[in-house]
Scaffold this active site. Structure first.
Site, PDB file in Angstrom:
ATOM      1  N   LEU A  59       0.844  -1.192   0.000  1.00  0.00           N
ATOM      2  CA  LEU A  59       0.000   0.000   0.000  1.00  0.00           C
ATOM      3  C   LEU A  59       0.879   1.243   0.000  1.00  0.00           C
ATOM      4  O   LEU A  59       1.864   1.310   0.745  1.00  0.00           O
ATOM      5  CB  LEU A  59      -0.920  -0.002   1.224  1.00  0.00           C
ATOM      6  CG  LEU A  59      -2.019  -1.068   1.240  1.00  0.00           C
ATOM      7  CD1 LEU A  59      -2.721  -1.048   2.590  1.00  0.00           C
ATOM      8  CD2 LEU A  59      -3.017  -0.854   0.136  1.00  0.00           C
ATOM      9  N   GLU A 119      -7.547   8.317   8.905  1.00  0.00           N
ATOM     10  CA  GLU A 119      -6.986   8.274   7.563  1.00  0.00           C
ATOM     11  C   GLU A 119      -6.511   6.849   7.305  1.00  0.00           C
ATOM     12  O   GLU A 119      -5.603   6.351   7.981  1.00  0.00           O
ATOM     13  CB  GLU A 119      -5.832   9.255   7.420  1.00  0.00           C
ATOM     14  CG  GLU A 119      -5.305   9.354   5.996  1.00  0.00           C
ATOM     15  CD  GLU A 119      -4.206  10.375   5.833  1.00  0.00           C
ATOM     16  OE1 GLU A 119      -3.643  10.463   4.725  1.00  0.00           O
ATOM     17  OE2 GLU A 119      -3.904  11.096   6.813  1.00  0.00           O
ATOM     18  N   LEU A 120      -7.105   6.195   6.343  1.00  0.00           N
ATOM     19  CA  LEU A 120      -6.917   4.762   6.136  1.00  0.00           C
ATOM     20  C   LEU A 120      -5.451   4.391   5.928  1.00  0.00           C
ATOM     21  O   LEU A 120      -4.768   4.949   5.065  1.00  0.00           O
ATOM     22  CB  LEU A 120      -7.744   4.306   4.925  1.00  0.00           C
ATOM     23  CG  LEU A 120      -7.748   2.805   4.628  1.00  0.00           C
ATOM     24  CD1 LEU A 120      -8.386   2.030   5.777  1.00  0.00           C
ATOM     25  CD2 LEU A 120      -8.482   2.519   3.322  1.00  0.00           C
ATOM     26  N   ASP A 121      -4.978   3.434   6.744  1.00  0.00           N
ATOM     27  CA  ASP A 121      -3.620   2.877   6.644  1.00  0.00           C
ATOM     28  C   ASP A 121      -2.536   3.950   6.700  1.00  0.00           C
ATOM     29  O   ASP A 121      -1.472   3.811   6.094  1.00  0.00           O
ATOM     30  CB  ASP A 121      -3.465   2.052   5.355  1.00  0.00           C
ATOM     31  CG  ASP A 121      -4.297   0.782   5.390  1.00  0.00           C
ATOM     32  OD1 ASP A 121      -4.441   0.198   6.476  1.00  0.00           O
ATOM     33  OD2 ASP A 121      -4.815   0.385   4.329  1.00  0.00           O
ATOM     34  N   ALA A 122      -2.800   5.023   7.453  1.00  0.00           N
ATOM     35  CA  ALA A 122      -1.827   6.115   7.549  1.00  0.00           C
ATOM     36  C   ALA A 122      -1.475   6.438   8.995  1.00  0.00           C
ATOM     37  O   ALA A 122      -0.910   7.487   9.272  1.00  0.00           O
ATOM     38  CB  ALA A 122      -2.372   7.367   6.853  1.00  0.00           C
TER      39      ALA A 122
END
Length: 283
Positions: free
Chosen positions: A195, A225-228
């Protein structure tokens, strides 16, 4: 009593002396100390372990005295834990079982000093694993129309069971702000390290087609915040033209479970501190 203290505050002279002096004056002995200064933010971080005579202090007395004499003068944000305090860890899963088996095996072997009040899933396929390890299993199905109600039910269960933190062991649902807001820096996720380069349903297939030479996994705290979120642990392994897609997937899953278990252990042992969406990881 053995205590672990985590501290962060504006950097200034005398912090280590003040903390260790307080412990010595009050009958304690420092057995471990690690520190770091973020030069750009001018923030001091410290993790300290100490032993006290069990008759010298109650934890509440320690908190009150340390807050007044050390924390307030140095503008500290801090937490203190006792060695026997076992955090309560809920595990969320979907259909993949590799991370779940690894965590439960380590828990059963005594490697993870936690209590697991339940395993929760949006499917029923992994319920036999929960039964195998004699851990309660809760099925909370999630769909587009039921997501809000499902998360309310999840939150109620988490609060009833007094859960301290959550591990998403390949839970294939996006966690909303409702849960994140109640467990800030207390939800740990795992994903492959492609990702965002190879997002989508089949990242290993996409990576294979591109001919990548390394694959990896990342474990992080969950934010909106997705995958952050702040990264806790990462690792990689090499691949080559001789590996098949199934090899990629097998190697990736091995990394996922190893990296997740390391991240969980760091969190459980109170070796992580979050600041400005980054982590300080103590040895």
């Amino acid at each position: 009593m053995k205590t672990t203290i985590l501290i962060h505050c504006p950097d200034q002279p005398g912090i280590v002396h003040a903390v260790t002096g307080f412990i010595r004056t009050n009958g304690g002995n420092v057995v471990y100390l690690d520190q770091h200064v973020d030069q750009e933010a001018d923030i001091f971080f410290m993790r300290l372990e100490s032993n006290f005579d069990e008759t010298a202090y109650t934890l509440e007395e320690f908190r009150e005295s340390f807050e007044k004499k050390v924390a307030v003068p140095y503008f500290m944000k801090w937490q203190v834990y006792q060695e026997e305090d076992r955090p309560r860890m809920a595990i969320f899963v979907s259909k993949y079982n590799h991370c779940l088996y690894d965590l439960l095996s380590r828990y059963h072997a005594g490697e993870l000093k936690v209590t697991i009040p339940f395993i929760l899933s949006n499917h029923t396929s992994l319920a036999p694993i929960a039964d195998q390890f004699n851990i309660p299993f809760h099925h909370v199905p999630v769909s587009k129309d039921t997501k809000v109600a499902a998360e309310k039910k999840q939150l109620q269960l988490l609060q009833e069971k007094k859960v301290d933190f959550i591990v998403l062991a390949r839970y294939m649902q996006i966690v909303s702000g409702m849960l994140i807001g109640n467990f800030v820096n207390k939800i740990i996720n795992i994903h492959h390290s492609f990702l965002p380069a190879f997002a989508g349903a089949k990242p290993y297939h996409a990576a294979f087609e591109r001919g990548v030479k390394i694959i990896g996994a990342t474990s992080h705290y969950v934010t909106e915040e997705l995958d952050a979120g702040p990264i806790i642990e990462q690792d990689v392994t090499t691949v080559s033209h001789s590996h098949s897609i199934s090899d990629f997937i097998a190697k990736g899953r091995d990394l996922e479970k190893i990296v997740l278990s390391r991240a969980v252990r760091l969190h459980v042992e109170r070796k992580t501190m979050v600041y400005n969406n980054k982590t300080v990881i103590f040895s």
